[in-house]
Design a protein around this motif. Structure first.
Motif, PDB file in Angstrom:
ATOM      1  N   ASP A 199      89.394 -52.888 149.148  1.00  0.00           N
ATOM      2  CA  ASP A 199      88.580 -53.847 148.396  1.00  0.00           C
ATOM      3  C   ASP A 199      87.174 -53.854 148.995  1.00  0.00           C
ATOM      4  O   ASP A 199      86.987 -54.205 150.158  1.00  0.00           O
ATOM      5  CB  ASP A 199      89.216 -55.240 148.504  1.00  0.00           C
ATOM      6  CG  ASP A 199      88.521 -56.255 147.612  1.00  0.00           C
ATOM      7  OD1 ASP A 199      87.316 -56.081 147.314  1.00  0.00           O
ATOM      8  OD2 ASP A 199      89.182 -57.233 147.214  1.00  0.00           O
ATOM      9  N   THR A 200      86.185 -53.488 148.178  1.00  0.00           N
ATOM     10  CA  THR A 200      84.812 -53.325 148.684  1.00  0.00           C
ATOM     11  C   THR A 200      84.108 -54.649 148.945  1.00  0.00           C
ATOM     12  O   THR A 200      83.074 -54.674 149.606  1.00  0.00           O
ATOM     13  CB  THR A 200      83.958 -52.561 147.653  1.00  0.00           C
ATOM     14  OG1 THR A 200      83.888 -53.372 146.468  1.00  0.00           O
ATOM     15  CG2 THR A 200      84.556 -51.208 147.317  1.00  0.00           C
ATOM     16  N   GLY A 201      84.606 -55.738 148.334  1.00  0.00           N
ATOM     17  CA  GLY A 201      83.876 -57.008 148.430  1.00  0.00           C
ATOM     18  C   GLY A 201      82.733 -57.076 147.428  1.00  0.00           C
ATOM     19  O   GLY A 201      81.960 -58.027 147.413  1.00  0.00           O
TER      20      GLY A 201
ATOM     21  N   SER B  70      77.706 -53.995 159.344  1.00  0.00           N
ATOM     22  CA  SER B  70      76.728 -54.871 159.994  1.00  0.00           C
ATOM     23  C   SER B  70      77.216 -56.304 160.160  1.00  0.00           C
ATOM     24  O   SER B  70      76.520 -57.127 160.740  1.00  0.00           O
ATOM     25  CB  SER B  70      75.380 -54.786 159.303  1.00  0.00           C
ATOM     26  OG  SER B  70      75.522 -55.001 157.951  1.00  0.00           O
ATOM     27  N   GLY B  71      78.412 -56.597 159.710  1.00  0.00           N
ATOM     28  CA  GLY B  71      79.032 -57.855 160.106  1.00  0.00           C
ATOM     29  C   GLY B  71      78.409 -59.094 159.513  1.00  0.00           C
ATOM     30  O   GLY B  71      78.330 -60.135 160.163  1.00  0.00           O
ATOM     31  N   THR B  72      77.962 -58.984 158.248  1.00  0.00           N
ATOM     32  CA  THR B  72      77.401 -60.167 157.610  1.00  0.00           C
ATOM     33  C   THR B  72      78.515 -61.201 157.369  1.00  0.00           C
ATOM     34  O   THR B  72      78.253 -62.367 157.177  1.00  0.00           O
ATOM     35  CB  THR B  72      76.712 -59.801 156.284  1.00  0.00           C
ATOM     36  OG1 THR B  72      77.475 -58.803 155.637  1.00  0.00           O
ATOM     37  CG2 THR B  72      75.322 -59.257 156.535  1.00  0.00           C
TER      38      THR B  72
ATOM     39  N   ASP C 181      77.230 -58.094 141.761  1.00  0.00           N
ATOM     40  CA  ASP C 181      76.911 -58.853 142.969  1.00  0.00           C
ATOM     41  C   ASP C 181      77.897 -58.499 144.068  1.00  0.00           C
ATOM     42  O   ASP C 181      78.885 -57.822 143.834  1.00  0.00           O
ATOM     43  CB  ASP C 181      76.973 -60.360 142.724  1.00  0.00           C
ATOM     44  CG  ASP C 181      75.778 -61.079 143.328  1.00  0.00           C
ATOM     45  OD1 ASP C 181      75.328 -60.651 144.409  1.00  0.00           O
ATOM     46  OD2 ASP C 181      75.298 -62.037 142.728  1.00  0.00           O
ATOM     47  N   ARG C 182      77.602 -58.996 145.268  1.00  0.00           N
ATOM     48  CA  ARG C 182      78.637 -58.968 146.302  1.00  0.00           C
ATOM     49  C   ARG C 182      79.446 -60.227 146.089  1.00  0.00           C
ATOM     50  O   ARG C 182      78.890 -61.272 145.722  1.00  0.00           O
ATOM     51  CB  ARG C 182      78.018 -58.985 147.698  1.00  0.00           C
ATOM     52  CG  ARG C 182      77.260 -57.725 148.005  1.00  0.00           C
ATOM     53  CD  ARG C 182      76.936 -57.640 149.462  1.00  0.00           C
ATOM     54  NE  ARG C 182      78.012 -56.944 150.150  1.00  0.00           N
ATOM     55  CZ  ARG C 182      77.905 -56.425 151.361  1.00  0.00           C
ATOM     56  NH1 ARG C 182      76.800 -56.542 152.032  1.00  0.00           N
ATOM     57  NH2 ARG C 182      78.914 -55.803 151.914  1.00  0.00           N
ATOM     58  N   ALA C 183      80.745 -60.147 146.340  1.00  0.00           N
ATOM     59  CA  ALA C 183      81.611 -61.300 146.062  1.00  0.00           C
ATOM     60  C   ALA C 183      81.065 -62.558 146.736  1.00  0.00           C
ATOM     61  O   ALA C 183      81.080 -63.637 146.165  1.00  0.00           O
ATOM     62  CB  ALA C 183      83.028 -60.998 146.537  1.00  0.00           C
TER      63      ALA C 183
HETATM   64  P1  ADP Z   1      76.509 -53.797 155.317  1.00  0.00           P
HETATM   65  O1  ADP Z   1      77.145 -54.464 154.158  1.00  0.00           O
HETATM   66  O2  ADP Z   1      77.209 -54.048 156.565  1.00  0.00           O
HETATM   67  O3  ADP Z   1      75.024 -53.879 155.310  1.00  0.00           O
HETATM   68  P2  ADP Z   1      76.827 -51.213 154.225  1.00  0.00           P
HETATM   69  O4  ADP Z   1      75.598 -50.444 154.399  1.00  0.00           O
HETATM   70  O5  ADP Z   1      78.122 -50.575 154.420  1.00  0.00           O
HETATM   71  O6  ADP Z   1      76.761 -52.271 155.259  1.00  0.00           O
HETATM   72  O7  ADP Z   1      76.730 -51.999 152.872  1.00  0.00           O
HETATM   73  C1  ADP Z   1      77.569 -51.761 151.795  1.00  0.00           C
HETATM   74  C2  ADP Z   1      77.241 -52.709 150.700  1.00  0.00           C
HETATM   75  O8  ADP Z   1      75.885 -52.570 150.291  1.00  0.00           O
HETATM   76  C3  ADP Z   1      78.022 -52.492 149.443  1.00  0.00           C
HETATM   77  O9  ADP Z   1      79.293 -53.071 149.534  1.00  0.00           O
HETATM   78  C4  ADP Z   1      77.141 -53.150 148.403  1.00  0.00           C
HETATM   79  O10 ADP Z   1      77.319 -54.537 148.366  1.00  0.00           O
HETATM   80  C5  ADP Z   1      75.762 -52.877 148.920  1.00  0.00           C
HETATM   81  N1  ADP Z   1      75.189 -51.712 148.221  1.00  0.00           N
HETATM   82  C6  ADP Z   1      75.082 -50.455 148.649  1.00  0.00           C
HETATM   83  N2  ADP Z   1      74.479 -49.678 147.735  1.00  0.00           N
HETATM   84  C7  ADP Z   1      74.190 -50.474 146.684  1.00  0.00           C
HETATM   85  C8  ADP Z   1      73.573 -50.266 145.407  1.00  0.00           C
HETATM   86  N3  ADP Z   1      73.109 -49.098 145.039  1.00  0.00           N
HETATM   87  N4  ADP Z   1      73.477 -51.329 144.586  1.00  0.00           N
HETATM   88  C9  ADP Z   1      73.939 -52.547 144.945  1.00  0.00           C
HETATM   89  N5  ADP Z   1      74.523 -52.798 146.130  1.00  0.00           N
HETATM   90  C10 ADP Z   1      74.648 -51.782 146.988  1.00  0.00           C
END
Ligand code: ADP
Length: 539
Positions: free
Chosen positions: A413-415, A184-186, A430-432
């Motif tokens: 790397d998932t970020g 989704s390009g955040t 968290d997300r990075a």
């Molecule tokens: P976007 O980031 O573009 O919305 P995604 O649906 O691919 O698309 O999102 C993946 C991200 O969502 C993961 O890298 C993580 O940060 C977050 N995520 C997904 N599932 C969970 C979860 N159960 N708990 C915490 N974060 C999650």
């Protein structure tokens, strides 16, 4: 020496062919845009998908061509998937919640030739038409439902009725591309993840497994997570593969609509992001309803709030399966649950464990590393960047965007920032880019949000870090209150005291009418940062 077993390419057309032959009379139920319930079977869906293949071929579509869809979950959307993929075309799901500029950008990047869309999205596409690459438009409707439009669009039912079902499916390598979905390009422009037949088949089998979603022929599954959000988590493949009845909810995803289908179709398993469950639980409480048929709820896409876990488990006796994943991981990456060694844990320890994102199923490997890339201990405490590798994980983005995305060991790397414990259970902290860096330490925005969501009167919440002259960043919490609630900032502060470290206490609390959500239903932190920018926080 090579093994001497048959060469049976893992292509997704085999899934629906299997369902038609072995579970042919199993139902597929869909709610149409007008609210009407439509019933069909895997046998009929298979035949119509084949017609759709032939109809695509008449438009000159073949192997490698992109066919886009802009549609809610429905049996017709499922036909588009199998019809396109069966002839080696690439089904590209577009997310209607994206900004029109992004929709145009993504369509151009994918260079899709056909767009098949729900009637409800005609108004979204018409003004964009001159910026889109499509040669043909097909509106998902019967002749009597066709809306007036300026797209010169074909009518879906007429289009497939005019084709026959004598097409050749499969016959190509299992590593052939079959699906395309953009992140989704955040951060920056969206990037395309290009799934292969093989990765989708393996992922579907992984999803059916008992330790994952556990789907069998007697299940009734309602994928609420949209087919345009990371493939509805693979459910439109896993359900026919397992022979489960599939219930497609269309675009009405409010608490009442979700409840009505769960109840009337006797759904046993359903899956969606947390915001959907907040709506459903509120509706159940307000109307004192129960869910006697539902056994399992899969929750993922963002962290599972404790309040949701407890409500499903304790108030309704329903098992919660917490999953973590990404568009890049097809998406299943890990599944929550208690390891056998912890079966006797007390209630609070159980809850704490179930809130973890969990262990990777076979086919996925997870690791955490420090900034220099060195692997960190699996002690459940050390936080690091989460890396992933596996049989259905992206190796590169479409059109080479983002360059080389794998490290020298083939990890992506998932970020995300996470811990992994001795049982292999992962927990996202968290997300990075969302982690709040205060005085050289990290504060988890997810933890603060999840705790505040258990506070009576809170509907939704989002925590962000805002720049601070002394501490680098400090947490600010946005809160959406229940209508009529008189919850105050002092109440929130008192509620959090003792539940989080004192230095995690947000420096400011802001009540908002609605927490902004991103295109996949998650709290939109970018929007919150912009909102924080506009008010005087006095930090
Ligand atoms: P976007 O980031 O573009 O919305 P995604 O649906 O691919 O698309 O999102 C993946 C991200 O969502 C993961 O890298 C993580 O940060 C977050 N995520 C997904 N599932 C969970 C979860 N159960 N708990 C915490 N974060 C999650």
């Amino acid at each position: 020496m090579r093994g001497l077993m048959q060469d049976w390419p893992l292509t997704v057309d085999r899934i629906i062919t299997h369902a038609a032959r072995v579970h042919g009379s199993r139902e597929v139920v869909a709610r149409r845009t007008d609210g009407m319930i439509h019933r069909t079977t895997y046998e009929a869906l298979h035949a119509r998908s084949r017609r759709l293949s032939a109809a695509l071929q008449r438009l000159g579509i073949g192997e490698g061509d992109r066919v886009a869809t802009l549609a809610w979950n429905s049996e017709r959307h499922t036909e588009c998937w199998y019809g396109a993929m069966g002839i080696g075309a690439i089904l590209h799901t577009l997310n209607p919640r994206l900004h029109p500029d992004q929709l145009a950008w993504i369509s151009q990047d994918a260079a899709s030739r056909v767009l098949i869309l729900d009637t409800s999205f005609v108004g979204l596409i018409e003004p964009l038409r001159h910026r889109l690459p499509f040669e043909h438009y097909v509106i998902i409707a019967g002749p009597s439902e066709m809306p007036a439009n300026s797209l010169d669009a074909l009518c879906y039912e007429d289009w497939i009725a005019a084709a026959d079902d004598r097409v050749e499916w499969g016959g190509f390598d299992e590593n052939t591309a079959c699906g395309l979905c953009y992140t989704s390009g955040t951060t920056g422009n969206p990037k395309g993840v290009l799934y292969s037949h093989r990765s989708n088949v393996l992922h579907a089998m992984m999803g059916m497994g008992k330790g994952v979603f556990g789907i069998g022929p007697d299940d009734v599954v309602m994928p609420i997570v949209p087919m345009f959000h990371a493939n509805a988590w693979g459910l439109a493949f896993s359900c026919p593969a397992a022979g489960a009845k599939m219930v497609m909810p269309g675009g009405q995803l409010d608490g009442q609509s979700v409840y009505e289908l769960l109840d009337s179709e006797r759904v046993t398993l359903t899956a969606a992001v947390p915001t959907i469950w907040l709506g459903l639980l509120r509706y159940l409480r307000e109307h004192k309803l129960q869910l006697p048929y539902l056994k399992k709820v899969v929750i993922g896409g963002s962290a599972l709030p404790e309040a949701i876990l407890r409500a499903f488990q304790d108030d309704y006796g329903i098992e919660v399966v917490h999953g973590w994943g990404m568009t890049e991981t097809s998406p299943i990456g890990s599944i929550g649950g208690l390891p056998t060694g912890l079966a006797d844990a007390g209630p609070d320890a159980r809850i704490a464990y179930l809130l973890k994102q969990g262990r990777p199923p076979f086919g996925v490997e997870l690791e955490i590393v420090d900034e220099a890339g060195a692997e960190l201990p699996r002690d459940g405490e050390t936080q690091g960047r989460l890396l992933v590798r596996g049989m259905a994980v992206a190796g590169a983005y479409f059109q080479g965007r983002g360059g080389d995305i794998l490290d020298e060991d083939g990890f992506f790397d998932t970020g995300d920032i996470a811990t992994i414990d001795r049982f292999g259970a992962m927990q996202i902290t968290d997300r990075a880019k969302d982690v709040i860096k205060s005085g050289g330490e990290w504060i988890s925005s997810i933890d603060i949000e999840n705790i505040v969501l258990t506070c009576p009167g809170v509907v939704n919440a989002g925590a962000i870090g805002v720049p601070h002259p002394k501490w680098d960043e400090r947490p600010v919490l946005f809160v959406e209150k229940q209508a009529g609630s008189d919850l105050s900032v002092d109440d929130l502060r008192a509620f959090l005291t003792g539940k989080i470290a004192s230095w995690w206490m947000p420096d400011a609390f802001l009540f908002v009418d609605q927490i902004p959500l991103g295109p996949t239903g998650k709290v939109n932190k970018l929007a919150l940062r912009e909102m924080a920018h506009e008010v005087e926080l006095g930090l």
